[in-house]
Design an enzyme around this catalytic site. Structure first.
Site, PDB file in Angstrom:
ATOM      1  N   ARG A  49      -5.524 -17.117  14.293  1.00 11.79           N
ATOM      2  CA  ARG A  49      -6.873 -17.391  14.817  1.00 11.79           C
ATOM      3  C   ARG A  49      -7.806 -17.748  13.662  1.00 11.79           C
ATOM      4  NH1 ARG A  49      -9.961 -13.225  15.714  1.00 11.79           N
ATOM      5  NH2 ARG A  49      -8.362 -11.983  16.744  1.00 11.79           N
ATOM      6  N   TYR A 101     -22.330 -36.410  28.618  1.00  9.48           N
ATOM      7  CA  TYR A 101     -21.163 -35.941  29.375  1.00  9.48           C
ATOM      8  C   TYR A 101     -21.630 -34.809  30.305  1.00  9.48           C
ATOM      9  CZ  TYR A 101     -16.445 -34.119  30.073  1.00  9.48           C
ATOM     10  OH  TYR A 101     -15.261 -33.697  30.616  1.00  9.48           O
ATOM     11  N   ASP A 173     -22.190 -36.577  19.491  1.00 11.69           N
ATOM     12  CA  ASP A 173     -20.909 -36.598  20.195  1.00 11.69           C
ATOM     13  C   ASP A 173     -20.357 -38.017  20.032  1.00 11.69           C
ATOM     14  OD1 ASP A 173     -18.827 -36.813  22.055  1.00 11.69           O
ATOM     15  OD2 ASP A 173     -19.783 -35.458  23.496  1.00 11.69           O
ATOM     16  N   LYS A 198      -9.463 -37.392  23.869  1.00  9.87           N
ATOM     17  CA  LYS A 198      -9.640 -38.811  24.183  1.00  9.87           C
ATOM     18  C   LYS A 198      -8.953 -39.689  23.125  1.00  9.87           C
ATOM     19  CE  LYS A 198     -11.928 -36.676  27.326  1.00  9.87           C
ATOM     20  NZ  LYS A 198     -13.364 -36.454  27.309  1.00  9.87           N
TER      21      LYS A 198
HETATM   22  C1  LIG Z   1     -14.266 -35.387  27.546  1.00  8.71           C
HETATM   23  C2  LIG Z   1     -15.547 -35.290  26.840  1.00  8.71           C
HETATM   24  C3  LIG Z   1     -16.056 -34.053  26.425  1.00  8.71           C
HETATM   25  C4  LIG Z   1     -15.363 -32.743  26.752  1.00  8.71           C
HETATM   26  O1  LIG Z   1     -14.098 -32.674  26.186  1.00  8.71           O
HETATM   27  P1  LIG Z   1     -12.874 -31.824  26.808  1.00  8.71           P
HETATM   28  O2  LIG Z   1     -11.810 -32.020  25.805  1.00  8.71           O
HETATM   29  O3  LIG Z   1     -12.573 -32.399  28.155  1.00  8.71           O
HETATM   30  O4  LIG Z   1     -13.341 -30.414  26.925  1.00  8.71           O
HETATM   31  C5  LIG Z   1     -17.248 -34.037  25.739  1.00  8.71           C
HETATM   32  N1  LIG Z   1     -17.919 -35.182  25.470  1.00  8.71           N
HETATM   33  C6  LIG Z   1     -17.457 -36.386  25.868  1.00  8.71           C
HETATM   34  C7  LIG Z   1     -18.233 -37.616  25.548  1.00  8.71           C
HETATM   35  C8  LIG Z   1     -16.272 -36.481  26.554  1.00  8.71           C
HETATM   36  O5  LIG Z   1     -15.821 -37.682  26.954  1.00  8.71           O
END
Ligand SMILES: *Cc1c(COP(=O)(O)O)cnc(C)c1O
Length: 382
Positions: A49, A101, A173, A198
């Site tokens: 961890r 998001y 982000d 992603k």
């Molecule tokens: C998918 C996504 C998230 C969240 O990510 P997870 O891996 O699904 O928890 C946050 N910001 C954006 C822009 C995303 O596309």
């Protein structure tokens, strides 16, 4: 390492041969605990961890790709955002982009606000609105650009100048652009966040999130959150992201080529309305995209005339899968109002400008002519 060009970094940053065996790939260290060398001494790891050798390598790679001081990885993008907002204290004020998001909205509205943190959603594409939103207790601005699904851009460097003049930190982000197409830290941001689920993983087979910081304080803070709150990425998922990163520049090149071609084609289609893709000259912020991005990516959205039309379109697609998520090698199409923005109210969606006819595409790396033919036959069904 940081002198190397991008594609070289993607293959080699953090991904050098295993010192013990010479294995060219980073081994998956499936060990919760590590043998200590004495009282209070170890070989660099004591408990997974707090730190794991596979995770260390991924964090090294991500820090290099974003030009950061350090990176920390978490179970999901949402866990990374939770770790980010854990920097705030009761009484602090957070400014967040209005059309982020939807999971970010849910986290802030339903969890973070309960900790006594004041949250304000602001249209960060409007610099005057950002300027007006600062308060004496503002600690952080969290920006998502391009936004989801309307592909609205926020000017990262202009926002950073305003924020820094007031001692406020900026986090971005960067999930939609990937580290290849946008470098928020180079534009002045303090922290970059990714859902590695992603483009970074890129194969839709693992969840993960990352925070890339720019100072020793970020390193200490995010390391503490990993250890204390515990939402760390598993060694196996770390391996998948390391593997994905090697082909990231190559994949993004193909995603981007397909994205541009499909946007140009969609623009000529009479059944397609309000097409949003920053690479089009018709996009109101095309100039800003040219200035702050290194490409336009492969995310776009548009409207068909109604929810029923959207349903017929999605049902008719053969190559594009009707599914949430983005950034994988396969092309996906989703109905924004019931998928990514299903958790926000119709009223909030109205304010955001997300109608029942809005469809978002994540363009994959298949052949672009096949993809266009698929879209063409599905539009015929509308
Ligand atoms: C998918 C996504 C998230 C969240 O990510 P997870 O891996 O699904 O928890 C946050 N910001 C954006 C822009 C995303 O596309």
């Amino acid at each position: 390492m940081s002198d190397y060009k991008y594609s070289t970094l993607a293959v080699h940053a953090g991904q050098y041969p295993d010192p013990q065996t010479g294995a060219v790939n980073v081994p998956i260290y499936l060990s919760s605990t590590f043998e200590l060398t004495g009282i209070g001494t170890d070989r660099g790891w004591d408990y997974s961890r707090a730190g794991n050798p596979t995770r260390d390598r991924l964090e090294e790679a991500l820090a290099a790709l974003e030009g950061g001081y350090s990176a920390h990885v978490f179970t999901t993008g949402m866990a990374a955002l939770s770790a980010l907002f854990a920097m705030l204290r009761a009484g602090d004020h957070l400014i967040c982009s209005k059309d982020v998001y939807a999971g970010t909205v849910r986290l802030l509205d339903r969890i973070v606000s309960g900790y006594g943190i004041e949250i304000e959603f602001v249209d960060t594409s409007d610099l005057k609105a950002v300027e007006a939103a600062f308060k004496p207790n503002t600690k952080m601005i969290h920006v998502e650009t391009p936004s989801n699904p309307l592909m609205v851009l926020s000017d990262i460097s202009a926002i950073c100048k305003m924020a820094h003049a007031r001692g406020v930190e900026v986090s971005v982000d960067n999930t939609f652009m990937s580290p290849v197409l946008q470098s928020p830290l180079a534009l002045g941001a303090d922290i970059v966040m990714h859902s590695t689920t992603k483009y970074l993983n890129g194969h839709s087979d693992g969840l993960g999130g990352a925070l890339i910081g720019s100072t020793p304080e970020h390193k200490e803070r995010f390391g503490l959150v990993q250890k204390a709150a515990g939402g760390v990425m598993s060694p196996f998922e770390c391996f998948l992201v390391l593997r994905g990163i090697k082909t990231l520049p190559l994949r993004v090149k193909q995603h981007e080529e397909n994205g541009r071609a499909i946007a140009a084609w969609l623009e000529t289609q009479p059944k397609v309305h309000k097409l949003a893709y920053p690479g089009l000259k018709s996009h109101p912020q095309h100039e800003l995209a040219l200035k702050q991005q290194k490409g336009f990516g492969s995310m776009l959205s548009f409207e068909v005339e109604s929810r029923e039309a959207a349903g017929r379109f999605l049902a008719a697609l053969k190559i594009f899968l009707s599914a949430e998520s983005l950034g994988g090698v396969e092309s996906l199409a989703s109905h924004s109002a019931t998928t990514t923005h299903g958790s926000v109210t119709e009223e909030q969606r109205g304010i955001m400008g997300i109608t029942q006819g809005r469809i978002r595409l994540s363009i994959g790396i298949e052949d672009k002519e096949d993809l266009i033919a698929d879209l063409e036959q599905a539009l015929a069904a509308v």
